[in-house]
Design a protein around this motif. Structure first.
Motif, PDB file in Angstrom:
ATOM      1  N   LYS A 102       0.848  -1.208   0.000  1.00  0.00           N
ATOM      2  CA  LYS A 102       0.000   0.000   0.000  1.00  0.00           C
ATOM      3  C   LYS A 102       0.877   1.249   0.000  1.00  0.00           C
ATOM      4  O   LYS A 102       1.964   1.253   0.594  1.00  0.00           O
ATOM      5  N   LYS A 103       0.396   2.303  -0.649  1.00  0.00           N
ATOM      6  CA  LYS A 103       1.123   3.568  -0.623  1.00  0.00           C
ATOM      7  C   LYS A 103       1.011   4.183   0.769  1.00  0.00           C
ATOM      8  O   LYS A 103      -0.041   4.088   1.401  1.00  0.00           O
ATOM      9  N   ARG A 108       0.213   9.249  -0.577  1.00  0.00           N
ATOM     10  CA  ARG A 108      -1.163   9.472  -1.048  1.00  0.00           C
ATOM     11  C   ARG A 108      -1.507  10.961  -0.983  1.00  0.00           C
ATOM     12  O   ARG A 108      -2.044  11.533  -1.927  1.00  0.00           O
ATOM     13  N   GLU A 111       0.324  12.837  -3.711  1.00  0.00           N
ATOM     14  CA  GLU A 111      -0.254  12.634  -5.047  1.00  0.00           C
ATOM     15  C   GLU A 111      -1.597  13.359  -5.185  1.00  0.00           C
ATOM     16  O   GLU A 111      -1.892  13.937  -6.226  1.00  0.00           O
ATOM     17  N   ASP A 112      -2.382  13.321  -4.114  1.00  0.00           N
ATOM     18  CA  ASP A 112      -3.675  14.029  -4.167  1.00  0.00           C
ATOM     19  C   ASP A 112      -3.444  15.503  -4.462  1.00  0.00           C
ATOM     20  O   ASP A 112      -4.147  16.110  -5.263  1.00  0.00           O
TER      21      ASP A 112
END
Ligand code: HEM
Length: 219
Positions: A102-103, A108, A111-112
């Motif tokens: 999982k990241k 996360r 990236e968002d």
């Protein structure tokens, strides 16, 4: 871009990196470790890992294929698909939990916030990053010893000297034997940060086979 302008820009870039490396050496000795460890927890899950400027410097400095995770380089040899290359960049793999795949939350959130802009930036620089500019120079100009020296200096500054001075600060503040302290960004930092493991080299054509095999072990 003329070779003279390119050289002037590289001198300026290398001067900034030398400043950055020196500033880290000051920080490594400049803080009280316990004080640092007390305030850093308030940073969670933020990390320098989320420095979008750092990612932009890398993407503008070379072809995206040079920033792919070392385990995926052979697979992506000759691939020009920016979205595919972008999906396997070294730092993305570095911030993926080994066990779950999982990241991390840090990745996360990064990236968002920046994913879309950074991908657009990567597409824009696919044809005008520093390596492309170098290859667009006439063949004889590409042999210019001063130019090659400045590009090797940039490669070492960005991918070895800065990485090592930063790693030293992580070791100083996080390596609490026998158990190291977790990184705020959730990477397995002892395996992720050392340049000899990241193996990021902007201009492999400017280094000998032996230098490339010992990348991250000399500076
Ligand atoms: C003592 C202070 C510092 C420590 C202990 C430290 C520690 C770390 C660690 C463990 C990582 C790996 C990512 C993670 O899991 O968090 C990281 C990444 C990073 N840090 Fe720091 N850091 C420090 C100071 C700084 C400063 C001052 C800067 C900016 C000037 C910085 C910029 C970065 C960058 C750009 C990355 C990503 C490196 C990469 O992906 O290769 N760090 N840091």
């Amino acid at each position: 871009m003329s070779v003279e302008l390119l050289k002037r820009q590289l001198v300026r870039i290398n001067r900034y990196f030398t400043q950055l490396v020196n500033s880290f050496d000051i920080m490594v000795e400049g803080m009280d470790r316990d004080e640092f460890l007390r305030f850093r927890m308030s940073l969670l899950p933020a990390s320098g890992f989320q420095s979008v400027q750092y990612r932009m410097i890398e993407i503008a400095g070379t072809d995206l294929g040079q920033l792919v995770h070392v385990t995926k380089r052979e697979l992506t040899e000759g691939v020009n698909d920016v979205e595919l290359l972008y999906s396997v960049l070294y730092w993305k793999s570095g911030a993926t939990e080994l066990s779950s795949g999982k990241k991390t939350l840090t990745l996360r959130q990064f990236e968002d916030k920046y994913g879309h802009d950074l991908l657009r930036f990567a597409k824009k620089y696919q044809s005008c990053n520093l390596r492309r500019i170098y290859y667009n120079l006439p063949a004889d100009t590409r042999q210019d010893a001063e130019l090659i020296g400045l590009m090797r200096e940039f490669d070492l500054n960005a991918n070895v000297r800065w990485a090592l001075s930063h790693y030293r600060s992580a070791v100083k503040y996080l390596d609490a034997k026998p158990k190291e302290i977790e990184a705020t960004g959730g990477t397995n930092w002892q395996k992720y940060l050392p340049p000899r493991f990241q193996c990021v080299q902007f201009y492999p054509e400017l280094w000998s086979k032996e230098e490339t095999e010992n990348w991250g072990k000399f500076q």
